[in-house]
Design a protein around this motif. Structure first.
Motif, PDB file in Angstrom:
ATOM      1  N   ARG A 102     -11.843  11.577  -7.130  1.00 64.85           N
ATOM      2  CA  ARG A 102     -12.215  12.678  -6.230  1.00 64.85           C
ATOM      3  C   ARG A 102     -12.263  12.232  -4.772  1.00 64.85           C
ATOM      4  O   ARG A 102     -11.821  12.959  -3.874  1.00 64.85           O
ATOM      5  N   THR A 103     -12.814  11.046  -4.521  1.00 62.15           N
ATOM      6  CA  THR A 103     -12.891  10.575  -3.137  1.00 62.15           C
ATOM      7  C   THR A 103     -11.504  10.254  -2.589  1.00 62.15           C
ATOM      8  O   THR A 103     -11.202  10.541  -1.429  1.00 62.15           O
ATOM      9  N   ARG A 128       6.643   3.413  -0.519  1.00 63.04           N
ATOM     10  CA  ARG A 128       6.241   2.732   0.712  1.00 63.04           C
ATOM     11  C   ARG A 128       5.391   3.651   1.592  1.00 63.04           C
ATOM     12  O   ARG A 128       4.455   3.192   2.253  1.00 63.04           O
ATOM     13  N   ILE A 129       5.726   4.946   1.601  1.00 58.84           N
ATOM     14  CA  ILE A 129       4.910   5.907   2.345  1.00 58.84           C
ATOM     15  C   ILE A 129       3.488   5.906   1.809  1.00 58.84           C
ATOM     16  O   ILE A 129       2.520   5.929   2.572  1.00 58.84           O
ATOM     17  N   PHE A 130       3.385   5.864   0.476  1.00 61.92           N
ATOM     18  CA  PHE A 130       2.064   5.899  -0.152  1.00 61.92           C
ATOM     19  C   PHE A 130       1.231   4.683   0.227  1.00 61.92           C
ATOM     20  O   PHE A 130       0.071   4.809   0.650  1.00 61.92           O
ATOM     21  N   TRP A 131       1.830   3.472   0.090  1.00 60.16           N
ATOM     22  CA  TRP A 131       1.069   2.247   0.321  1.00 60.16           C
ATOM     23  C   TRP A 131       0.964   1.871   1.797  1.00 60.16           C
ATOM     24  O   TRP A 131      -0.003   1.203   2.187  1.00 60.16           O
ATOM     25  N   SER A 132       1.914   2.275   2.614  1.00 59.88           N
ATOM     26  CA  SER A 132       1.908   1.865   4.019  1.00 59.88           C
ATOM     27  C   SER A 132       1.313   2.904   4.957  1.00 59.88           C
ATOM     28  O   SER A 132       0.933   2.581   6.087  1.00 59.88           O
ATOM     29  N   ILE A 133       1.228   4.159   4.491  1.00 55.01           N
ATOM     30  CA  ILE A 133       0.705   5.213   5.363  1.00 55.01           C
ATOM     31  C   ILE A 133      -0.519   5.881   4.755  1.00 55.01           C
ATOM     32  O   ILE A 133      -1.609   5.864   5.341  1.00 55.01           O
ATOM     33  N   MET A 134      -0.358   6.464   3.562  1.00 54.90           N
ATOM     34  CA  MET A 134      -1.448   7.245   2.986  1.00 54.90           C
ATOM     35  C   MET A 134      -2.675   6.397   2.662  1.00 54.90           C
ATOM     36  O   MET A 134      -3.801   6.788   2.979  1.00 54.90           O
ATOM     37  N   VAL A 135      -2.452   5.253   2.016  1.00 54.00           N
ATOM     38  CA  VAL A 135      -3.605   4.416   1.642  1.00 54.00           C
ATOM     39  C   VAL A 135      -4.331   3.846   2.864  1.00 54.00           C
ATOM     40  O   VAL A 135      -5.564   3.947   2.950  1.00 54.00           O
ATOM     41  N   PRO A 136      -3.628   3.254   3.856  1.00 55.60           N
ATOM     42  CA  PRO A 136      -4.350   2.750   5.038  1.00 55.60           C
ATOM     43  C   PRO A 136      -5.086   3.850   5.814  1.00 55.60           C
ATOM     44  O   PRO A 136      -6.219   3.643   6.250  1.00 55.60           O
ATOM     45  N   VAL A 137      -4.454   5.012   5.975  1.00 50.00           N
ATOM     46  CA  VAL A 137      -5.101   6.104   6.704  1.00 50.00           C
ATOM     47  C   VAL A 137      -6.325   6.618   5.942  1.00 50.00           C
ATOM     48  O   VAL A 137      -7.313   7.030   6.543  1.00 50.00           O
ATOM     49  N   SER A 138      -6.254   6.567   4.615  1.00 51.99           N
ATOM     50  CA  SER A 138      -7.351   7.068   3.777  1.00 51.99           C
ATOM     51  C   SER A 138      -8.378   5.988   3.452  1.00 51.99           C
ATOM     52  O   SER A 138      -9.211   6.181   2.563  1.00 51.99           O
ATOM     53  N   ARG A 139      -8.320   4.877   4.147  1.00 46.93           N
ATOM     54  CA  ARG A 139      -9.163   3.724   3.830  1.00 46.93           C
ATOM     55  C   ARG A 139     -10.654   4.028   3.741  1.00 46.93           C
ATOM     56  O   ARG A 139     -11.306   3.567   2.788  1.00 46.93           O
ATOM     57  N   PRO A 140     -11.244   4.789   4.660  1.00 45.34           N
ATOM     58  CA  PRO A 140     -12.692   5.051   4.536  1.00 45.34           C
ATOM     59  C   PRO A 140     -13.065   5.733   3.221  1.00 45.34           C
ATOM     60  O   PRO A 140     -14.034   5.354   2.571  1.00 45.34           O
ATOM     61  N   GLY A 141     -12.289   6.753   2.844  1.00 46.44           N
ATOM     62  CA  GLY A 141     -12.575   7.448   1.595  1.00 46.44           C
ATOM     63  C   GLY A 141     -12.363   6.568   0.388  1.00 46.44           C
ATOM     64  O   GLY A 141     -13.136   6.619  -0.582  1.00 46.44           O
ATOM     65  N   ILE A 142     -11.330   5.745   0.420  1.00 46.54           N
ATOM     66  CA  ILE A 142     -11.045   4.852  -0.708  1.00 46.54           C
ATOM     67  C   ILE A 142     -12.142   3.812  -0.863  1.00 46.54           C
ATOM     68  O   ILE A 142     -12.584   3.514  -1.977  1.00 46.54           O
ATOM     69  N   ILE A 143     -12.593   3.258   0.257  1.00 47.57           N
ATOM     70  CA  ILE A 143     -13.679   2.266   0.188  1.00 47.57           C
ATOM     71  C   ILE A 143     -14.956   2.913  -0.335  1.00 47.57           C
ATOM     72  O   ILE A 143     -15.687   2.313  -1.135  1.00 47.57           O
ATOM     73  N   ALA A 144     -15.213   4.147   0.082  1.00 42.23           N
ATOM     74  CA  ALA A 144     -16.382   4.874  -0.438  1.00 42.23           C
ATOM     75  C   ALA A 144     -16.261   5.052  -1.947  1.00 42.23           C
ATOM     76  O   ALA A 144     -17.234   4.870  -2.688  1.00 42.23           O
TER      77      ALA A 144
END
Length: 226
Positions: A102-103, A128-144
């Motif tokens: 969900r996060t 590459r879009i997923f790992w190089s753009i989406m994941v880094p940009v979404s880092r705060p939510g992923i870490i949460a």
């Protein structure tokens, strides 16, 4: 005081969080891309968060028991899951998965679509879009999601005791150790384990809040710098 429940709980929570991380972000990616039955799929992925843990454990028994869907296959391979440490990891992963999912989904939905469109026009692959753009940009939510998943896996009880049991030195976690201590009338030991779980969970929440505040301040600073 026997410390095996502590080490079993930490090992279980760490491995469950690692599994939940990959399962959660890939599930979130899949739901974002899918258009058919999206609501049903999302509901299935979120279901372990709203079901009683004992119900989750019961279904895990059906799946991994000797006569279950996978249990029968594993039995032929002489692989036991029920009442083993692997069962504690599976139960912790299942119940903490919705938090990561969900996060991550919420974080991915906040990514500016223009970034993705621009990357596609440059011929960058979807992976590459997923790992190089989406994941880094979404880092705060992923870490949460990682922190919340770890805390949830650490305190898992209902599903764990159903499929893994409460075997000292093998599957007994801190949560099941509390149950055993209370059943045996040893409230002092139960209180000690409860304090340890509360302390670790509190540290996780403080880290989450600290990271969130730091990220917001750094974003404001970078915005002011521009």
């Amino acid at each position: 005081m026997e410390w095996s429940p502590f080490f079993i709980s930490i090992r279980t929570a760490l491995l469950a969080t690692l599994l939940t991380f990959f399962l959660g972000i890939y599930a979130a990616r899949y739901v974002m891309k899918t258009k058919k039955l999206k609501g049903i799929i999302d509901g299935i992925f979120t279901l372990p968060m709203v079901l009683p843990p004992t119900v989750v454990g019961f279904f895990l028994l059906i799946v991994f028991g000797n006569y279950g869907i996978f249990g029968a296959i594993l039995k032929k391979l002489n692989i036991d899951i029920v009442f083993t440490w692997y069962a504690t990891v599976i139960s912790a992963t299942i119940v903490s998965f919705p938090l990561m999912y969900r996060t991550a989904l919420g974080a991915f939905e906040q990514v500016d679509p223009e970034l993705i469109y621009a990357a596609r026009t440059l011929g960058i692959s979807e992976r590459r879009i997923f790992w190089s753009i989406m994941v880094p940009v979404s880092r705060p939510g992923i870490i949460a999601g990682i922190i919340l998943s770890f805390a949830r896996a650490l305190g898992e009880f209902g599903a764990t005791i159903m499929i893994a049991g409460n075997i000292p030195g093998r599957t007994q976690t801190m949560s099941t150790a509390i149950y055993t201590a209370v059943q045996g009338g040893n409230r002092e030991l139960a209180f000690k384990w409860a304090l340890i779980i509360v302390g670790i969970s509190l540290v996780m929440m403080v880290l989450l809040n600290t990271w969130s505040n730091f990220y917001v301040k750094s974003e404001r600073f970078s915005g002011d710098g521009k």
